[in-house]
Design a protein around this motif. Structure first.
Motif, mmCIF file in Angstrom:
data_model
loop_
_atom_site.group_PDB
_atom_site.id
_atom_site.type_symbol
_atom_site.label_atom_id
_atom_site.label_comp_id
_atom_site.label_asym_id
_atom_site.label_seq_id
_atom_site.Cartn_x
_atom_site.Cartn_y
_atom_site.Cartn_z
ATOM 1 N N VAL A 193 -3.963 -6.940 -0.066
ATOM 2 C CA VAL A 193 -2.479 -7.147 -0.587
ATOM 3 C C VAL A 193 -1.558 -8.686 0.021
ATOM 4 O O VAL A 193 -1.762 -9.419 0.801
ATOM 5 C CB VAL A 193 -1.716 -6.707 0.714
ATOM 6 C CG1 VAL A 193 -0.383 -5.783 0.173
ATOM 7 C CG2 VAL A 193 -2.951 -4.474 0.873
ATOM 8 N N VAL A 252 -3.839 -6.844 -4.986
ATOM 9 C CA VAL A 252 -2.876 -6.285 -5.824
ATOM 10 C C VAL A 252 -1.165 -6.662 -5.156
ATOM 11 O O VAL A 252 -1.567 -7.097 -4.085
ATOM 12 C CB VAL A 252 -2.977 -4.772 -5.096
ATOM 13 C CG1 VAL A 252 -2.211 -4.213 -3.864
ATOM 14 C CG2 VAL A 252 -1.597 -2.972 -6.044
ATOM 15 N N ILE A 256 2.674 -6.156 -3.630
ATOM 16 C CA ILE A 256 3.679 -5.727 -3.841
ATOM 17 C C ILE A 256 5.150 -5.675 -3.561
ATOM 18 O O ILE A 256 4.643 -7.339 -2.618
ATOM 19 C CB ILE A 256 3.437 -4.479 -2.513
ATOM 20 C CG1 ILE A 256 2.682 -4.935 -1.735
ATOM 21 C CG2 ILE A 256 1.777 -4.272 -2.940
ATOM 22 C CD1 ILE A 256 2.358 -4.560 -0.243
ATOM 23 N N CYS A 292 3.140 2.135 0.421
ATOM 24 C CA CYS A 292 3.302 2.410 -0.832
ATOM 25 C C CYS A 292 1.783 3.036 -1.379
ATOM 26 O O CYS A 292 1.134 3.439 -0.995
ATOM 27 C CB CYS A 292 4.059 1.814 -1.880
ATOM 28 S SG CYS A 292 2.831 0.398 -2.214
ATOM 29 N N GLU A 293 2.071 3.572 -2.616
ATOM 30 C CA GLU A 293 0.951 3.934 -3.760
ATOM 31 C C GLU A 293 1.099 3.429 -4.402
ATOM 32 O O GLU A 293 1.904 2.690 -5.449
ATOM 33 C CB GLU A 293 0.894 5.029 -3.790
ATOM 34 C CG GLU A 293 0.865 6.812 -2.420
ATOM 35 C CD GLU A 293 -0.240 6.552 -2.009
ATOM 36 O OE1 GLU A 293 -1.281 6.257 -2.820
ATOM 37 O OE2 GLU A 293 -0.205 6.794 -1.223
ATOM 38 N N LYS A 294 -0.483 2.520 -4.954
ATOM 39 C CA LYS A 294 -0.536 1.647 -5.968
ATOM 40 C C LYS A 294 -1.911 2.161 -6.518
ATOM 41 O O LYS A 294 -2.949 2.751 -6.261
ATOM 42 C CB LYS A 294 -0.854 0.395 -5.664
ATOM 43 C CG LYS A 294 0.101 -0.365 -4.756
ATOM 44 C CD LYS A 294 1.444 -0.859 -5.927
ATOM 45 C CE LYS A 294 3.026 -1.661 -5.696
ATOM 46 N NZ LYS A 294 3.872 -1.107 -6.173
ATOM 47 N N GLU A 295 -1.938 2.426 -8.226
ATOM 48 C CA GLU A 295 -3.210 2.740 -8.886
ATOM 49 C C GLU A 295 -3.680 0.789 -9.305
ATOM 50 O O GLU A 295 -2.921 0.251 -10.341
ATOM 51 C CB GLU A 295 -2.923 3.243 -9.739
ATOM 52 C CG GLU A 295 -4.020 3.633 -10.736
ATOM 53 C CD GLU A 295 -3.506 4.904 -11.543
ATOM 54 O OE1 GLU A 295 -3.835 6.050 -10.920
ATOM 55 O OE2 GLU A 295 -3.194 4.655 -12.462
ATOM 56 N N LEU A 296 -4.995 1.224 -9.257
ATOM 57 C CA LEU A 296 -5.718 -0.419 -9.762
ATOM 58 C C LEU A 296 -6.189 0.006 -10.915
ATOM 59 O O LEU A 296 -7.260 1.621 -10.920
ATOM 60 C CB LEU A 296 -6.333 -0.809 -8.474
ATOM 61 C CG LEU A 296 -5.977 -1.332 -7.054
ATOM 62 C CD1 LEU A 296 -6.594 -2.004 -6.609
ATOM 63 C CD2 LEU A 296 -4.431 -2.752 -7.819
ATOM 64 N N GLU A 328 8.217 -2.830 0.009
ATOM 65 C CA GLU A 328 6.629 -1.866 -0.141
ATOM 66 C C GLU A 328 6.452 -1.761 0.724
ATOM 67 O O GLU A 328 5.276 -0.995 1.960
ATOM 68 C CB GLU A 328 5.828 -1.773 -1.085
ATOM 69 C CG GLU A 328 7.235 -1.192 -2.070
ATOM 70 C CD GLU A 328 6.530 -1.258 -4.030
ATOM 71 O OE1 GLU A 328 6.064 -0.723 -5.101
ATOM 72 O OE2 GLU A 328 5.704 -2.458 -3.987
ATOM 73 N N SER A 355 -6.718 5.483 -6.913
ATOM 74 C CA SER A 355 -5.578 5.088 -6.327
ATOM 75 C C SER A 355 -5.986 4.415 -4.561
ATOM 76 O O SER A 355 -6.315 4.441 -4.264
ATOM 77 C CB SER A 355 -4.692 6.761 -6.152
ATOM 78 O OG SER A 355 -3.871 6.790 -5.389
#
Length: 397
Positions: A257, A126, A128, A137-141, A132, A222
């Motif tokens: 990341v 992911v 960012i 932070c929050e990420k959705e894959l 972030e 998430s």
């Protein structure tokens, strides 16, 4: 005359009080180094391999080791077969060879293949922003992952049928065989070739999963990115990977990341680095400047006489620690004196007066001042007054 044998402890390179783990570790290294299949045609390597294997066979057995410690090599003189008179036919090297070479000897792990097995880990990435990464932070894959087939409930068999017990391995998922080796006949274990270690044979396959027992589905997951994570580090999400088999747990999801670069800031571990421009007047006289930080702009008082490339530290304006978000690194700012590429007439005149008071560096080699008629006027003012004139002239640019 028979060649005298070396001390077994010396052969393995261990102390006489070495424990079983140290002895096995030492032998593993030597076996991998000198195994004949790794050194084809090398008689010296074959000799060393046999010597190390004989030493391991004795020292790995508590009773034989006790006899050797008491009587030395004489304890095994006159034995039948094997290297140097010791009988290796009763020894099972399958475990350690499988540990070293995997399926090199047709074996490998002696653990039951049809027992519960954990699913494979899944890797994803992911991207960012710099901010972030600093604050979290929050990420959705969205990933494609396997799930138990709802049609056959993971058995792989067509509904209405059931998998049969493998007749070759009796449902154990492994078969034992005997192989001729350098040490005589050696028993080993391998995965059953008929059922691939499952212990079951599927005669009629499920039409939905084609006998795999799993189907692929798109899933949204998430991911919580912790504050302070660095580029290339991964976040582990437990049991979000591939499903296990025979009741085993799912594997993990490992999310790497990737952090985008920032136009102003650079990062090294927990510290942030940046530059800030200051004018000549601010460098000479001092003054308050505004510096950008990851938390927003802050005011900083520049000391009079600050040189270009001076580095200052803003404590606690760096990146939070992954272990303790209340602990932060620092920001290091390099102050760069800006030289204007265009000057007004007043600014040029002010600089000439400043130069005359500070040493006349602009004076030509023949002694003529570049200031012309205005040279005399500079002497009527004090040095500080001229500096202020320079500051005012630069502020008007």
């Amino acid at each position: 005359m028979a060649e005298q044998k070396r001390d077994y402890y010396e052969v393995l390179g261990v102390a006489k009080n070495a424990d079983d783990a140290a002895i096995k570790k030492a032998y593993r290294v030597l076996a991998k180094k000198y195994h004949p299949d790794m050194n084809p045609g090398d008689k010296e390597a074959e000799k060393k391999f046999k010597e190390a294997s004989e030493a391991y066979a004795i020292l790995s057995d508590p009773e034989k080791r006790r006899q050797y410690d008491q009587f030395g090599h004489a304890a095994f003189e006159g034995g039948a077969g094997g290297a140097g008179g010791f009988d290796f036919s009763s020894m099972d090297f399958g475990d350690i060879f499988g540990d070293i070479f995997g399926d090199f000897f047709g074996g490998g792990s002696r653990r039951a293949s049809n027992g519960p097995m954990r699913g494979a880990n899944v890797r994803a990435s992911v991207r960012i922003s710099f901010e972030e990464a600093v604050f979290g932070c929050e990420k959705e894959l969205e990933l494609v992952l396997k799930d138990e087939c709802p049609n056959c409930h993971g058995s792989g068999a067509k509904p209405g049928t059931t998998p049969e017990t493998c007749t070759k391995c009796g449902g154990k998922g492994k078969v034992m065989y005997t192989q001729q080796s350098l040490f005589g006949m050696v028993q080993n274990v391998q995965t059953c070739p008929d059922c691939n270690g499952t212990g079951k044979i599927v005669r009629e396959k499920c039409p939905q999963c084609h006998g795999n027992g799993f189907v692929s589905n798109k899933k949204k997951i998430s991911v919580s990115i912790p504050a302070g994570i660095d580029n290339g580090q991964s976040v582990r999400i437990r049991e979000k990977g591939e499903p296990g088999t025979n009741g085993g747990p799912r594997g993990d999801l490992l999310v790497e990341v990737l952090i985008s670069s920032h136009p102003i800031f650079q990062r090294q571990d927990m510290n942030i680095y940046s530059t800030a421009p200051i004018s000549f007047a601010q460098a000479a006289l001092g003054g308050e400047i505004r510096i950008s930080t990851i938390d927003g702009d802050v005011l900083y008082t520049v000391k009079p006489g600050t040189q270009t490339d001076t580095r200052i530290r803003l404590k606690g304006k760096g990146v939070p620690s992954l272990r303790n978000k209340n602990v932060r690194g620092d920001q290091y700012v390099t102050l760069v004196v800006q030289v204007p590429d265009s000057l007004s007439a007043d600014a040029k005149e002010a600089l000439r007066r400043y130069d005359e008071l500070s040493g006349n560096s602009l004076k030509s080699q023949n002694g003529a001042s570049s200031g012309g008629k205005k040279e005399g006027r500079a002497k009527k003012k004090g040095f500080k007054d001229v500096i202020n004139d320079v500051k005012d002239a630069f502020n008007d640019i």
